[in-house]
Design a protein around this motif. Structure first.
Motif, PDB file in Angstrom:
ATOM      1  N   LYS A   1       0.843  -1.194   0.000  1.00  0.00           N
ATOM      2  CA  LYS A   1       0.000   0.000   0.000  1.00  0.00           C
ATOM      3  C   LYS A   1       0.882   1.249   0.000  1.00  0.00           C
ATOM      4  N   ASP A   2       0.591   2.205  -0.878  1.00  0.00           N
ATOM      5  CA  ASP A   2       1.414   3.399  -1.008  1.00  0.00           C
ATOM      6  C   ASP A   2       1.126   4.385   0.112  1.00  0.00           C
ATOM      7  N   ASP A   3       2.174   5.042   0.604  1.00  0.00           N
ATOM      8  CA  ASP A   3       2.031   5.969   1.728  1.00  0.00           C
ATOM      9  C   ASP A   3       2.274   7.422   1.316  1.00  0.00           C
ATOM     10  N   LYS A   4       1.956   7.773   0.066  1.00  0.00           N
ATOM     11  CA  LYS A   4       2.253   9.118  -0.429  1.00  0.00           C
ATOM     12  C   LYS A   4       1.525  10.191   0.356  1.00  0.00           C
ATOM     13  N   SER A   5       0.410   9.852   0.959  1.00  0.00           N
ATOM     14  CA  SER A   5      -0.398  10.867   1.633  1.00  0.00           C
ATOM     15  C   SER A   5       0.141  11.227   3.019  1.00  0.00           C
ATOM     16  N   TYR A   6       1.126  10.488   3.529  1.00  0.00           N
ATOM     17  CA  TYR A   6       1.650  10.800   4.860  1.00  0.00           C
ATOM     18  C   TYR A   6       2.528  12.054   4.816  1.00  0.00           C
ATOM     19  N   PRO A   7       2.457  12.886   5.845  1.00  0.00           N
ATOM     20  CA  PRO A   7       3.252  14.118   5.850  1.00  0.00           C
ATOM     21  C   PRO A   7       4.714  13.894   6.241  1.00  0.00           C
ATOM     22  N   TRP A   8       5.581  14.736   5.709  1.00  0.00           N
ATOM     23  CA  TRP A   8       7.006  14.761   6.035  1.00  0.00           C
ATOM     24  C   TRP A   8       7.359  16.181   6.474  1.00  0.00           C
ATOM     25  N   ILE A   9       8.499  16.318   7.146  1.00  0.00           N
ATOM     26  CA  ILE A   9       9.059  17.649   7.412  1.00  0.00           C
ATOM     27  C   ILE A   9      10.258  17.814   6.495  1.00  0.00           C
ATOM     28  N   CYS A  10      10.214  18.840   5.690  1.00  0.00           N
ATOM     29  CA  CYS A  10      11.266  19.075   4.687  1.00  0.00           C
ATOM     30  C   CYS A  10      12.173  20.231   5.124  1.00  0.00           C
ATOM     31  N   ILE A  11      13.490  20.017   5.023  1.00  0.00           N
ATOM     32  CA  ILE A  11      14.463  21.105   5.147  1.00  0.00           C
ATOM     33  C   ILE A  11      14.994  21.352   3.741  1.00  0.00           C
ATOM     34  N   LYS A  12      14.536  22.433   3.135  1.00  0.00           N
ATOM     35  CA  LYS A  12      14.782  22.695   1.721  1.00  0.00           C
ATOM     36  C   LYS A  12      16.259  22.975   1.455  1.00  0.00           C
ATOM     37  N   LYS A  13      16.734  22.457   0.331  1.00  0.00           N
ATOM     38  CA  LYS A  13      18.133  22.711  -0.048  1.00  0.00           C
ATOM     39  C   LYS A  13      18.240  24.133  -0.614  1.00  0.00           C
ATOM     40  N   GLU A  14      18.555  25.067   0.284  1.00  0.00           N
ATOM     41  CA  GLU A  14      18.679  26.481  -0.079  1.00  0.00           C
ATOM     42  C   GLU A  14      19.801  27.090   0.743  1.00  0.00           C
ATOM     43  N   THR A  15      20.259  28.263   0.352  1.00  0.00           N
ATOM     44  CA  THR A  15      21.314  28.950   1.119  1.00  0.00           C
ATOM     45  C   THR A  15      20.820  29.235   2.533  1.00  0.00           C
ATOM     46  N   TYR A  16      19.588  29.722   2.627  1.00  0.00           N
ATOM     47  CA  TYR A  16      18.919  29.909   3.917  1.00  0.00           C
ATOM     48  C   TYR A  16      17.694  28.984   3.908  1.00  0.00           C
ATOM     49  N   PRO A  17      17.862  27.733   4.332  1.00  0.00           N
ATOM     50  CA  PRO A  17      16.805  26.714   4.149  1.00  0.00           C
ATOM     51  C   PRO A  17      15.508  27.041   4.886  1.00  0.00           C
ATOM     52  N   ARG A  18      14.402  26.775   4.196  1.00  0.00           N
ATOM     53  CA  ARG A  18      13.090  26.830   4.843  1.00  0.00           C
ATOM     54  C   ARG A  18      12.780  25.458   5.436  1.00  0.00           C
ATOM     55  N   VAL A  19      11.944  25.422   6.475  1.00  0.00           N
ATOM     56  CA  VAL A  19      11.501  24.165   7.099  1.00  0.00           C
ATOM     57  C   VAL A  19       9.976  24.166   7.062  1.00  0.00           C
ATOM     58  N   PHE A  20       9.391  23.131   6.448  1.00  0.00           N
ATOM     59  CA  PHE A  20       7.938  23.127   6.312  1.00  0.00           C
ATOM     60  C   PHE A  20       7.419  21.688   6.180  1.00  0.00           C
ATOM     61  N   ILE A  21       6.092  21.546   6.325  1.00  0.00           N
ATOM     62  CA  ILE A  21       5.424  20.246   6.188  1.00  0.00           C
ATOM     63  C   ILE A  21       5.043  20.049   4.731  1.00  0.00           C
ATOM     64  N   THR A  22       5.257  18.832   4.225  1.00  0.00           N
ATOM     65  CA  THR A  22       4.884  18.528   2.849  1.00  0.00           C
ATOM     66  C   THR A  22       4.431  17.080   2.737  1.00  0.00           C
TER      67      THR A  22
END
Length: 600
Positions: free
Chosen positions: A100-121
């Protein structure tokens, strides 16, 4: 051996296979992949499909459809397991288990950026960003984000911040800065080094390494306090308090247990459920469960290994030790499998098993609500198979006796329709022809009376009768059915209490159903319900008999008077202790005096 019109060519292909680890693929006549499997020794494993008739009917059907075999040799069993998993996901063969695929579950992302954003996706983008999860609880992921935002003032805008664009003054502070939610790195009010340290702290928290963050903050607070910067030191202390509160909410197992993964599994006829727990520094920081649809009666070991590979790929686990409920025939590089028998690790495994059991229960409840007919059909189909029935057991009846040393013998009959109690058809029985404690004779009497009446009234008979008891009670019930010429026309089984053995007529050996079997759960529910119903009736009869024996000895006290007395004083003991004046208020002077004199 199973018939297959391509067998001669297939045997040639099998004879050429190597005795090496690898993955094999079965193709049908349309050159479509119908099955992917892994093997420690390819030749031996593939040959086993063609040299015997299999217990699983689906496997026999699949073997008949094989027209071609292809294989891939790999270096290790671990590589074979990973390749099998990837090929199944890519081709989704008809006879492979369905993850069963779990694509709908949320993750916390630390974006690859100079000043990284942190958000739920809920989407994983392979751009070098770091993802933590998946989190099965939305509440948990939001709590973590609230904690992070309380501790650190991170940017939430999607501006493309670079050191050059900041130094050139391309940006202006926004409302978030004025509200105190951001330190405005866009205009240089927060240095690149400070922002990077903040991101490093957040990573530690998400990985469960809270101690690293608290140690750093403690040192920083002491330095600020020694420099008499008490307001800034107090802000650090507030952050420490928040971290301690978050830490106290984590499930602490043992501070001596380092970074490990825990897996447990529970399986029924069609589906398996695998639970995962991640421990860091003695605390459970992540829990996740998946559902696997079985196709070819796969073993629990096969299903568990598939679940481990699937989950480790999703969460990017790097744990060097994995706790599992039973040994597996697999070695993975730099990873040790442990089957704990006692201590904290065994408690962890038990906790994981409870989690997966509740996950399974929730899935079944959801199915029962969303697709009630499918849920019922699955239960009755399973019971038909387990109890060797000719027709679906839509209507089931269960019988039980109750007495105390032969006194006030009673019995009960409970009725289930479509796997659920049908209380409208429940029946009580007073035992009429049996004297003393004789459970066998009592069972024979109630079975005879129940089905004699159904025949006389031309009502429908059940497809299955369940007797609460072993061989003796089952034999007595069979005698009653024989008198009514119903033996062999209604399926009947007995369930013994001690080991939950299922007895069949004429079979000396009992059946032991899997403890997770839905069929066993239904029969246990039937048995417990019939026992409860019989005991309740017996208590009522016993209470009534006691009241009658005590109050009937008093002349002039009739049924209505007794009813008034019990309604007012609740028991005979209370009546005995009641004063003459209170008795008079209830039943009048003459009757009250007789009753008071009798008891005093």
């Amino acid at each position: 051996m199973i018939e297959n019109k391509h067998i001669a060519r297939l045997k040639e292909l099998v004879s050429a296979l190597p005795e090496e680890p690898g993955v094999y693929q079965f193709f049908d006549e349309n050159d479509k992949i119908i099955y992917v499997g892994k093997a420690k020794r390819l030749k031996r494993r593939v040959a086993s499909y063609f040299n015997k008739v299999h217990d699983c009917g689906k496997t026999n059907v699949m073997v008949k459809k094989i027209a071609n075999i292809k294989h891939l040799v790999v270096e290790t069993e671990e590589d074979a397991l990973l390749l099998e998993n990837n090929l199944i996901k890519k081709h989704q063969p008809r006879y492979n288990i369905l993850l069963k695929d779990d694509k709908s579950y949320p993750w916390i992302c630390i974006k690859k950026e100079t000043y990284p954003r942190v958000f739920i996706t809920r989407q994983l983008v392979k751009d070098g960003s770091e993802y933590f999860g998946p989190y099965t609880s939305v509440r948990m992921v939001r709590t973590l984000m609230d904690l992070i935002r309380s501790l650190y003032k991170l940017r939430t805008c999607n501006l493309k911040l670079t050191e050059d664009s900041i130094s050139q003054g391309k940006f202006k502070v926004c409302l978030e800065y004025h509200m105190g939610n951001c330190k405005a790195p866009c205009v240089g009010k927060e240095s690149f080094e400070d922002y990077r340290q903040t991101i490093a702290d957040i990573k530690h928290i998400l990985k469960g390494n809270i101690k690293t963050v608290t140690d750093f903050l403690h040192d920083k607070m002491r330095v600020l306090a020694s420099d008499f910067k008490f307001e800034e030191a107090h802000l650090i202390k507030e952050k420490l308090d928040l971290l301690e509160k978050y830490k106290s909410k984590s499930t602490i197992v043992s501070p001596t247990i380092e970074n490990i993964d825990v897996y447990s599994i529970i399986a029924d006829e069609d589906t398996a459920y695998v639970n995962f727990l991640k421990l860091v520094n003695g605390a459970i920081i992540q829990a996740h469960s998946i559902e696997i649809k079985k196709k070819l009666n796969e073993s629990e070991e096969e299903l568990l290994l598939m679940g481990i590979v699937e989950i480790r790929q999703k969460i990017f686990s790097t744990a060097k030790e994995i706790l599992i409920p039973f040994p597996v025939d697999l070695s993975m590089q730099n990873i040790g499998f442990t089957v704990p028998q006692r201590g904290d690790k065994k408690k962890l495994l038990d906790y994981s098993f409870r989690s997966v059991k509740y996950f399974r229960q929730e899935k079944l409840k959801q199915l029962a609500k969303i697709q009630p007919k499918k849920h019922v059909d699955r239960i009755v189909e399973g019971m038909k198979k387990d109890f060797r029935l000719q027709e679906l057991p839509v209507h089931i009846e269960c019988f039980d006796n109750s007495n105390i040393q032969g006194t006030i013998p009673v019995a009960s009959c409970v009725v289930f329709r479509n796997g659920k109690p049908y209380k409208k058809d429940y029946r009580h029985f007073n035992i009429k022809t049996v004297v003393g404690a004789n459970d066998f004779a009592s069972m024979e009497e109630i079975i005879y009376r129940r089905y004699k009446r159904l025949l006389e009234e031309e009502k429908s008979l059940p497809q299955l009768i369940v007797i609460d008891g072993g061989k003796g009670q089952l034999g007595a019930a069979l005698n009653a059915l024989e008198k009514l010429d119903l033996r062999g026309k209604i399926a009947i089984v007995g369930i013994a209490k001690r080991l939950e053995e299922i007895f069949f007529p004429g079979d000396p050996y009992p059946l032991y159903l899997d403890k997770n079997s839905e069929s066993l759960k239904v029969v246990q529910y039937l048995r417990n319900e019939s026992h409860r119903f019989a005991i309740t009736f017996h208590r009522q009869k016993r209470s009534k008999a006691f009241i009658v024996s005590e109050l009937d000895e008093v002349s002039g006290i009739g049924p209505k008077t007794k009813q008034s007395l019990i309604a007012t004083f609740k028991s005979v003991e209370n009546i005995k202790k009641t004063s003459l004046e209170d008795l008079e208020k209830c039943i009048g002077k003459a009757k009250a005096l007789k009753l008071w004199k009798h008891f005093n």
